[in-house]
Design a protein around this motif. Structure first.
Motif, PDB file in Angstrom:
ATOM      1  N   GLU A 176      46.133  37.383  39.495  1.00 33.59           N
ATOM      2  CA  GLU A 176      45.413  37.014  40.713  1.00 33.59           C
ATOM      3  C   GLU A 176      45.267  38.209  41.653  1.00 33.59           C
ATOM      4  O   GLU A 176      44.203  38.439  42.234  1.00 33.59           O
ATOM      5  N   ALA A 177      46.365  38.976  41.813  1.00 29.80           N
ATOM      6  CA  ALA A 177      46.338  40.122  42.733  1.00 29.80           C
ATOM      7  C   ALA A 177      45.378  41.209  42.237  1.00 29.80           C
ATOM      8  O   ALA A 177      44.582  41.746  43.014  1.00 29.80           O
ATOM      9  N   LEU A 205      41.780  40.018  42.663  1.00 31.80           N
ATOM     10  CA  LEU A 205      41.331  40.074  44.053  1.00 31.80           C
ATOM     11  C   LEU A 205      41.066  41.517  44.479  1.00 31.80           C
ATOM     12  O   LEU A 205      40.088  41.810  45.163  1.00 31.80           O
ATOM     13  N   ARG A 216      39.656  32.269  46.673  1.00 32.46           N
ATOM     14  CA  ARG A 216      40.464  33.204  45.895  1.00 32.46           C
ATOM     15  C   ARG A 216      41.730  33.610  46.664  1.00 32.46           C
ATOM     16  O   ARG A 216      42.817  33.733  46.092  1.00 32.46           O
ATOM     17  N   PHE A 217      41.600  33.799  47.965  1.00 33.68           N
ATOM     18  CA  PHE A 217      42.773  34.122  48.787  1.00 33.68           C
ATOM     19  C   PHE A 217      43.751  32.952  48.789  1.00 33.68           C
ATOM     20  O   PHE A 217      44.975  33.142  48.693  1.00 33.68           O
ATOM     21  N   LEU A 237      45.654  32.898  45.487  1.00 35.96           N
ATOM     22  CA  LEU A 237      46.681  33.935  45.439  1.00 35.96           C
ATOM     23  C   LEU A 237      47.896  33.548  46.280  1.00 35.96           C
ATOM     24  O   LEU A 237      49.046  33.680  45.833  1.00 35.96           O
ATOM     25  N   VAL A 238      47.655  33.054  47.489  1.00 37.48           N
ATOM     26  CA  VAL A 238      48.756  32.654  48.380  1.00 37.48           C
ATOM     27  C   VAL A 238      49.549  31.507  47.759  1.00 37.48           C
ATOM     28  O   VAL A 238      50.786  31.472  47.851  1.00 37.48           O
ATOM     29  N   MET A 258      37.504  42.944  45.627  1.00 37.99           N
ATOM     30  CA  MET A 258      37.290  43.525  46.949  1.00 37.99           C
ATOM     31  C   MET A 258      36.885  45.003  46.879  1.00 37.99           C
ATOM     32  O   MET A 258      36.112  45.479  47.702  1.00 37.99           O
ATOM     33  N   TYR A 285      35.601  34.114  48.589  1.00 43.84           N
ATOM     34  CA  TYR A 285      36.727  34.920  49.063  1.00 43.84           C
ATOM     35  C   TYR A 285      37.867  34.040  49.574  1.00 43.84           C
ATOM     36  O   TYR A 285      39.047  34.293  49.301  1.00 43.84           O
ATOM     37  N   LEU A 286      37.529  32.993  50.337  1.00 45.06           N
ATOM     38  CA  LEU A 286      38.557  32.113  50.903  1.00 45.06           C
ATOM     39  C   LEU A 286      39.317  31.381  49.806  1.00 45.06           C
ATOM     40  O   LEU A 286      40.548  31.275  49.846  1.00 45.06           O
TER      41      LEU A 286
END
Length: 746
Positions: A348-349, A352, A306-307, A310-311, A356, A303-304
């Motif tokens: 990416e969005a 994610l 992938r976040f 995206l950022v 989720m 999760y980290l």
């Protein structure tokens, strides 16, 4: 000197090569992202070919584009600012090489190439970094380039890790328990010897292990069933994930035994519909572990990362948009850059969000905890939308049945049953008759045209290896998956599971291919009379036990079609129960032949010389139909003509054993089945279920897993169901003793 490629075309390629190929690479990523999940939901050949082509082109295109960028930077025609932009584009290729979350491997063998991908990762990272370094320190796009580079490395690393974890050796390694050396044999024997030397009355006693005894007793005991308990949407996913964790060792032929009793009891208490939904979820988890990135993303580190990815893309887009670093750049190049940034950000969005929310992994995670009521309500609505649906099909002949009508976007497998019929195929594959009188073509010319067509087909189609592919497209049928079919299979296996109270019974049931159910029917007073007993014995001995599996399958397929073709199919003239067994027998018969002929890789462990036998039988059938001058659509006439053949003498006594054809042996079987009158369809349907069970149990695990990525098959669900019912030989236990104890008598 004459230029083979015009100068204008060469100049156009020099200007547009990088731009065109990198946009093409992005297009392939979009196709894979949206299209890859469809391969588990449909067996459509065209869809799978598009995904296959996109999958193999994607890696080649990304690597090729990095090479073009490196080459373009060495050209004197490229101005410095374009150099910086090309360096900015290079890390996007790492994102593309990382691929979408929905597909990491097309086939199971691709997972074994994880080391090659790891090496490619190193090479491409070095190449992209080299392109970037050459633009420093004057590159004003260094920050957005660095961020995209970071995102690309994360994505490609995720893919490599997914391939590594899904590779055969690694996956099998995770199934192995800690080594157990057992009691210290040398130390125990040393003590035993010393006691003997001392003259003490010493014995070695091997005691019964109470835990093992209780374990076996619980496994073989039949628990009371509560068939009225229906699972809700959350429970379906929760139990699917739970049993996936326990039974995923089936993939590498290793099974965790500690919870086998729990699985057996659970499925004894379920309705056929609920059991099917749990199996579908379990099958979906197997697919995602082996062919997607989901397994490496569903933890805190995943999760980290992938976040962070995206950022990185989002910040890079913001920097490129707001900073004054675009002055002097070509407008089209700016549009290309925005397209790459927005495409990467969108993928990416959405990934994610899907990770989720729209994921069975997240649902299973929430199902294990006390979830917020609002969150649980949202997920329940989503799961309710996604839950499979049944609907009565249209048509008089299918009255009383229910079929799956789940939207293709929501399915977890194809929800269809393929079929292939030998007699229909042989009739349709005959040369078409031409109307020579109307066309004014002589018989000699017509025969010549037929000969040319056959020759072209043999030289072009057969030598290219496309015959089986084209035959499947042309002759294989796609039938609805009906509730009555699943109920028949489930109840047959449930009944056998209750009879599997001893290891020898499990071994007998798991290896049965028709004889076991015939033996049961012979003991049923409602199914046996004095006249029928001889028929049952003949069916059991001559058409199951004394023939190989592939021969038995062909015999029963043709016999089923002969019995089916000569009877009236109107429900008003056929008893409802008989009509149901008749429909199911036909459906299973065509499906099993489809597996034997079209999915030979799946059936290789049980097929023997099935392909040779099938080809010889087809050749004899075509010769017979030509002799009788039958039309392609006259299936009933073909059945009547075959049954009219005198079979008082066995074909082998007339033809010898050179030909492996079983056409007229099947006619003899059909005549034996006709003696059972209306009871024959129940017998035939039960035999087919047992043949399907045998094939599913003896099919190689990797063949099952391969099929899951191509739409899935009914045989894959039966494979899992048999494991859950404890009807596989891995669950046969003979051990019931614990470690030895040293006993010294006083």
């Amino acid at each position: 000197m004459v230029e083979l490629i015009p100068i204008r075309l060469q100049k156009t390629w020099e200007i547009w090569n990088v731009r065109g190929v990198i946009l093409f690479s992005l297009s392939l990523q979009i196709v894979l992202f949206l299209g890859a999940p469809m391969r588990k939901r449909t067996g459509n050949k065209l869809s799978i070919m598009i995904i296959w082509g996109s999958y193999f082109l994607a890696d080649w295109t990304a690597s090729f584009t990095i090479g073009l960028i490196t080459n373009s930077r060495n050209s004197s025609k490229i101005i410095e600012r374009s150099d910086h932009l090309l360096a900015f584009w290079a890390p996007f290729l790492l994102l593309h090489l990382g691929g979408p979350d929905t597909i990491t491997a097309f086939a199971l063998e691709d997972n074994e190439l994880w080391l090659r991908h790891f090496f490619t990762l190193i090479v491409q990272v070095v190449a992209s970094f080299y392109v970037f370094l050459e633009t420093l320190p004057s590159n004003k796009l260094w920050l957005p380039t660095s961020l995209i580079f970071l995102a690309g490395v994360i994505k490609y690393t995720e893919r490599t890790r997914s391939l590594y974890r899904a590779s055969w050796g690694t996956f099998r390694e995770t199934m192995l328990t800690e080594p157990d050396p057992g009691p210290e044999y040398a130390k125990l024997m040393e003590a035993f010897s010393s006691k003997k030397v001392a003259g003490l009355p010493t014995t070695m006693s091997q005691t019964v292990d109470d835990d093992i005894k209780a374990w076996k007793s619980a496994f073989y005991s039949i628990q009371p069933s509560d068939q009225n308990k229906v699972l809700d949407e959350f429970e379906v996913v929760k139990y699917g994930y739970h049993f996936f964790k326990i039974f995923k060792g089936l993939v590498v032929d290793l099974i965790s035994h500690k919870d086998r009793n729990e699985s057996r009891v659970f499925f004894h208490e379920r309705t056929p519909e609920d059991a099917l939904e749990v199996l579908e979820v379990e099958l979906n988890f197997i697919y995602e572990v082996l062919y997607t990135k989901f397994v490496v993303m569903h933890d805190l580190k995943g999760y980290l990362l992938r976040f962070l990815s995206l950022v990185s893309v989002l910040v890079s887009l913001g920097i490129f948009f707001f900073l004054d670093c675009k002055h002097g750049l070509d407008k089209f190049d700016i549009r290309v850059t925005y397209t790459l940034l927005l495409g990467a950000l969108s993928l990416e969005a959405i990934a994610l969000f899907k990770l989720m929310i729209f994921s069975d992994w997240t649902t299973a995670f929430l199902g294990k905890r006390n979830t917020n009521p609002t969150v649980r309500a949202i997920f329940k609505k989503y799961l309710k939308i996604r839950r499979p649906r049944w609907s009565p099909p249209k048509g008089k002949l299918s009255a009383g049945t229910e079929s799956r009508i789940t939207s293709v976007l929501l399915r977890r497998w194809s929800e269809s049953v393929a079929g292939f019929n030998l007699i229909t195929y042989c009739l349709k594959d005959l040369p078409k008759k031409s109307n020579e009188c109307c066309l004014g073509i002589s018989k000699t010319t017509t025969h010549l045209l037929h000969s040319i067509r056959r020759y072209c087909r043999k030289v072009v189609v057969d030598r290219l290896g496309a015959k089986d592919f084209l035959d499947e497209l042309k002759y294989a049928s796609k039938n609805s998956f009906t509730k009555e079919l699943w109920k028949l299979i489930f109840r047959e296996l449930l009944r056998k599971s209750k009879e599997a109270d001893k290891p020898e019974n499990i071994k007998m049931i798991s290896s049965a291919r028709g004889a076991y159910v015939l033996g049961e029917l012979m003991d049923d007073p409602l199914m046996v009379t004095a006249d029928y007993e001889t028929v049952y014995e003949t069916l059991k001995k001559d058409y199951i036990e004394n023939v190989t599996y592939d021969e038995s399958l062909l015999l029963w397929h043709i016999a089923t079609e002969l019995c089916y073709g000569r009877e009236d199919s109107d429900p008003e003239t056929v008893a409802q129960k008989v009509a149901k067994y008749r429909r199911l027998s036909k459906l299973l018969s065509d499906y099993m032949l489809y597996l034997l002929v079209m999915k030979s890789a799946m059936m290789s462990a049980v097929a023997g010389i099935g392909q040779i036998r099938y080809r010889d039988t087809c050749a004899e059938a075509k010769r017979f139909f030509r002799y009788k001058e039958l039309e392609p659509n006259k299936v009933n006439d073909a059945c009547e003509n075959l049954l009219a053949v005198n079979t008082d003498v066995k074909p082998v006594h007339v033809k010898g054993d050179k030909s492996k054809s079983v056409l007229f042996d099947a006619c003899m079987l059909a005549k034996e089945l006709q003696k059972l009158e209306e009871k024959k369809w129940k017998v035939i349907s039960k035999v087919w279920v047992e043949m399907l069970s045998y094939a599913s149990n003896h099919c190689r695990p990797d063949a099952h897993v391969q099929q899951v990525s191509r739409g899935g098959q009914l045989i894959n669900l039966v494979w899992l169901l048999m494991a859950h019912f404890g009807l596989i030989e891995q669950f046969v236990y003979t051990a019931g003793v614990g470690p030895a104890k040293l006993i010294v008598k006083k």
